[in-house]
Design a protein around this motif. Sequence first.
Motif, PDB file in Angstrom:
ATOM      1  N   LEU A 145       0.850  -1.117  -0.044  1.00 52.16           N
ATOM      2  CA  LEU A 145       0.023  -0.061  -0.064  1.00 52.16           C
ATOM      3  C   LEU A 145       0.920   1.151   0.029  1.00 52.16           C
ATOM      4  CD1 LEU A 145      -2.664  -0.957   2.896  1.00 52.16           C
ATOM      5  CD2 LEU A 145      -2.965  -1.088   0.006  1.00 52.16           C
ATOM      6  N   LEU A 146       0.733   2.259  -1.185  1.00 53.47           N
ATOM      7  CA  LEU A 146       1.369   3.399  -1.064  1.00 53.47           C
ATOM      8  C   LEU A 146       0.936   4.170   0.130  1.00 53.47           C
ATOM      9  CD1 LEU A 146       1.517   3.660  -4.721  1.00 53.47           C
ATOM     10  CD2 LEU A 146       3.524   2.996  -3.219  1.00 53.47           C
ATOM     11  N   SER A 155      -4.710   1.417  -4.468  1.00 54.87           N
ATOM     12  CA  SER A 155      -3.647   2.427  -3.837  1.00 54.87           C
ATOM     13  C   SER A 155      -2.883   3.133  -4.749  1.00 54.87           C
ATOM     14  CB  SER A 155      -2.896   1.488  -2.857  1.00 54.87           C
ATOM     15  OG  SER A 155      -2.014   2.106  -2.238  1.00 54.87           O
ATOM     16  N   LEU A 156      -2.435   2.315  -5.816  1.00 59.05           N
ATOM     17  CA  LEU A 156      -1.466   2.915  -6.839  1.00 59.05           C
ATOM     18  C   LEU A 156      -2.227   4.097  -7.510  1.00 59.05           C
ATOM     19  CD1 LEU A 156       1.048   2.883  -8.803  1.00 59.05           C
ATOM     20  CD2 LEU A 156      -0.415   1.376 -10.031  1.00 59.05           C
ATOM     21  N   ARG A 157      -3.502   3.928  -7.928  1.00 57.83           N
ATOM     22  CA  ARG A 157      -4.106   5.063  -8.568  1.00 57.83           C
ATOM     23  C   ARG A 157      -4.559   6.090  -7.683  1.00 57.83           C
ATOM     24  NH1 ARG A 157      -7.713   0.880 -12.509  1.00 57.83           N
ATOM     25  NH2 ARG A 157      -6.127   0.144 -13.649  1.00 57.83           N
ATOM     26  N   SER A 158      -4.788   5.857  -6.398  1.00 54.56           N
ATOM     27  CA  SER A 158      -5.147   6.751  -5.459  1.00 54.56           C
ATOM     28  C   SER A 158      -4.068   7.953  -5.303  1.00 54.56           C
ATOM     29  CB  SER A 158      -5.651   6.221  -4.111  1.00 54.56           C
ATOM     30  OG  SER A 158      -4.148   5.912  -3.531  1.00 54.56           O
ATOM     31  N   ASN A 172     -20.177  17.276  -7.935  1.00 52.33           N
ATOM     32  CA  ASN A 172     -19.906  15.893  -8.112  1.00 52.33           C
ATOM     33  C   ASN A 172     -19.068  15.175  -9.100  1.00 52.33           C
ATOM     34  OD1 ASN A 172     -21.763  15.232  -5.892  1.00 52.33           O
ATOM     35  ND2 ASN A 172     -23.732  15.048  -7.376  1.00 52.33           N
ATOM     36  N   ASN A 173     -18.816  16.124 -10.250  1.00 48.75           N
ATOM     37  CA  ASN A 173     -17.911  15.820 -11.089  1.00 48.75           C
ATOM     38  C   ASN A 173     -16.389  16.110 -10.638  1.00 48.75           C
ATOM     39  OD1 ASN A 173     -18.607  14.886 -14.120  1.00 48.75           O
ATOM     40  ND2 ASN A 173     -20.215  16.382 -13.603  1.00 48.75           N
ATOM     41  N   ILE A 174     -16.455  16.980  -9.690  1.00 45.68           N
ATOM     42  CA  ILE A 174     -14.944  17.386  -9.129  1.00 45.68           C
ATOM     43  C   ILE A 174     -14.756  16.167  -8.028  1.00 45.68           C
ATOM     44  CG2 ILE A 174     -13.689  18.982  -7.784  1.00 45.68           C
ATOM     45  CD1 ILE A 174     -15.322  21.178  -9.158  1.00 45.68           C
ATOM     46  N   THR A 175     -15.626  15.889  -7.348  1.00 46.24           N
ATOM     47  CA  THR A 175     -15.359  15.068  -6.104  1.00 46.24           C
ATOM     48  C   THR A 175     -15.498  13.591  -6.384  1.00 46.24           C
ATOM     49  OG1 THR A 175     -17.457  15.049  -5.306  1.00 46.24           O
ATOM     50  CG2 THR A 175     -16.152  16.728  -4.543  1.00 46.24           C
ATOM     51  N   LEU A 176     -16.442  13.211  -7.469  1.00 45.07           N
ATOM     52  CA  LEU A 176     -16.709  12.062  -7.876  1.00 45.07           C
ATOM     53  C   LEU A 176     -17.165  11.246  -6.879  1.00 45.07           C
ATOM     54  CD1 LEU A 176     -13.405  11.316 -10.292  1.00 45.07           C
ATOM     55  CD2 LEU A 176     -15.782  11.971 -10.928  1.00 45.07           C
ATOM     56  N   ASN A 177     -18.156  11.943  -5.828  1.00 47.27           N
ATOM     57  CA  ASN A 177     -18.800  11.516  -4.831  1.00 47.27           C
ATOM     58  C   ASN A 177     -18.069  10.666  -3.830  1.00 47.27           C
ATOM     59  OD1 ASN A 177     -21.702  11.707  -6.143  1.00 47.27           O
ATOM     60  ND2 ASN A 177     -20.817  10.435  -7.638  1.00 47.27           N
ATOM     61  N   ASN A 178     -16.773  11.408  -3.605  1.00 46.57           N
ATOM     62  CA  ASN A 178     -15.789  11.019  -2.564  1.00 46.57           C
ATOM     63  C   ASN A 178     -16.368  11.777  -1.231  1.00 46.57           C
ATOM     64  OD1 ASN A 178     -13.833  10.529  -0.824  1.00 46.57           O
ATOM     65  ND2 ASN A 178     -12.038  10.801  -2.419  1.00 46.57           N
ATOM     66  N   SER A 192      -7.894  16.146  -5.294  1.00 46.75           N
ATOM     67  CA  SER A 192      -7.698  14.605  -4.864  1.00 46.75           C
ATOM     68  C   SER A 192      -6.094  14.635  -4.173  1.00 46.75           C
ATOM     69  CB  SER A 192      -7.581  13.807  -5.951  1.00 46.75           C
ATOM     70  OG  SER A 192      -6.526  14.044  -6.756  1.00 46.75           O
ATOM     71  N   ASN A 193      -5.395  15.705  -3.996  1.00 42.78           N
ATOM     72  CA  ASN A 193      -4.097  15.957  -3.153  1.00 42.78           C
ATOM     73  C   ASN A 193      -3.212  14.617  -3.877  1.00 42.78           C
ATOM     74  OD1 ASN A 193      -2.239  17.044  -1.803  1.00 42.78           O
ATOM     75  ND2 ASN A 193      -2.917  15.925  -0.080  1.00 42.78           N
ATOM     76  N   PRO A 194      -2.859  14.529  -5.089  1.00 42.33           N
ATOM     77  CA  PRO A 194      -1.914  13.394  -5.588  1.00 42.33           C
ATOM     78  C   PRO A 194      -0.557  13.469  -5.307  1.00 42.33           C
ATOM     79  CG  PRO A 194      -2.429  14.649  -7.449  1.00 42.33           C
ATOM     80  CD  PRO A 194      -3.299  15.265  -6.374  1.00 42.33           C
TER      81      PRO A 194
END
Length: 589
Positions: free
Chosen positions: A337-338, A416-419, A437-443, A498-500
């Motif tokens: 897990l990253l 985990s990788l894609r997050s 909702n398009n920004i958060t993608l319902n997160n 999403s703070n990548p």
Amino acid sequence: MASSKGNAFDFGLFKKLLSYTKPYQVRMYFVAISAVLISICAVLRPIYIEYAIDEGMQPKDMDNLIYYIGLSLLVLLGESIFQLLFIYFANWLGQQVVLDIRAKLFKHMIYFKMQYYDKSAVGRLVTRAVNDIETIASIFSQGLFMIISDLLKMLVIAGVMLYKSWQLSLIVFAILPFILYATRVFQQKMKVAFEEVRTQVANLNSFVQERVTGMKIVQIFSREAVERKKFNEINQKHMKAWNKTVWYNSIFFPIAEMVTSITIGLLVWYGGLRAAQSDVITIGLVTAFIQFSQMLFTPLRQIADKFNTLQMGMVAANRVFGILETEARIEDKGTHLLSGIKGDLSFEDVRFSYVQDEEVLRGVNLEVKAGETVAIVGSTGAGKSTIINLLGRFYEIDSGTIKIDGVDIRDVQVASLRSEIAVVLQDVFLFADSILNNITLNNPEISEEDVVAAAKAIGVDQFISSLPNGYHYNVKERGAMLSSGQRQLIAFLRAYVSNPSILVLDEATSSVDSNSEYLIQKAINKITKGRTSIVIAHRLATIKKADKIIVMEKGQIVEMGSHKELLQVENGHYRNLHEVQFAANQEPA
């Protein structure tokens, strides 16, 4: 999978389908009990009519006549109640089964690798997930249980007929093989016909979906007449496929009706003669046998009709299970897990091909240090976007290794990788939903306050707030209510909140106006600070400040260095690209 060569039934496929009824065994038993009671009631009605004639009407006994007519009405009422319960629970079970199958199918499809979708028509997949699955429900509501109920009824009726009069039974049974043979041929023909119908429905759905989605291109290039002609051709094939089923029905049902009428005529002729000559066969018995024969033949005709429904459902199930049994998922056996990663990236002799033996990447070696901004440039088809696809494991590499912080990405859980990676694509996809909702993608972990704060930080809040309902403005399908530049800003904000740990910009400024580009460049400077970033761009002016520029050609890295360093390379690829773009920008209007 079920054969489409005319085999009447595929029991292997049917067994798979029945496995989905296991959680609902109690209701299955209830449906089965209802079917038995319906059969008993159905047989009792002609018997009571026989008694009403022989023991009530002929001897003119009013008490017996009223008694047996009353019993007939009670049996009829009971049959109606059991029929109601049977139909309700059979339909309920069908809908519950397709609910489970549809959920499983969608879950299966969302984990497919991108390569599967590259080769699959969207319209066909929509047909499988919606139309075909709904057709499966009819197996339970109108097919399977109805057929079982009818078969049980016929079996009970045949037994009672033999018990009542073997002579009259022989007349009916002598005709039965003709009905059975016609039904068998009918089933086989309809199997093939319905396979063709489902194929043409999928073709029609695929064509319409693509043309509606690409309607702007159709109208820009005045292709309306051409597309209308193509549609008419597909529509004709669809009609011809259905007409085959109509033709088979037109032949079968008149034949069945004629055979039934002949049987009734023989019963009246033979039974009437015997009734006139002796008391062995009575008028009431002949009347009962006429009803018995109709109750025996009518289910046969209905079974053929219901078998059509069953066949359509089986064809649909075959197609749906074809997708469910497709193994096209990215292998996710990683356990790592990253968390709190630095963002070091390395590509070690990476080779990849979308089509076998046609390599797109040919031994790519690349090192990106944590916090660096690396730009990738090159001509179309050089392999720039492919690097991004492989980094997020949307496709599997043929050979080599890709590592994040020294860990092979194949050892990392895909989620985990894609997050840890956010991607902004050139072709922005927005759902028919609110901007929020398009920004958060319902997160649920990203609040509206977080989105507003992020929008203010990169200067996008003003544009969103100016829209009706602001962040709750519905952008409609594919973001049709926004300009390309606005859609790009929304996509950038989506990546930002999403703070990548790793940011990827794939041609993110190629289709925006100067004002939107200014906002995005401002955001890029903010979000890339201290974060590993990969920027793919055609416009070299946007990447001058990159820590490292990589030039790709035909799947290989041909140059690497800073903007200034690459401009110093005589006859270098980057220098040539820069001079071409600079000259184009200097051309007089």
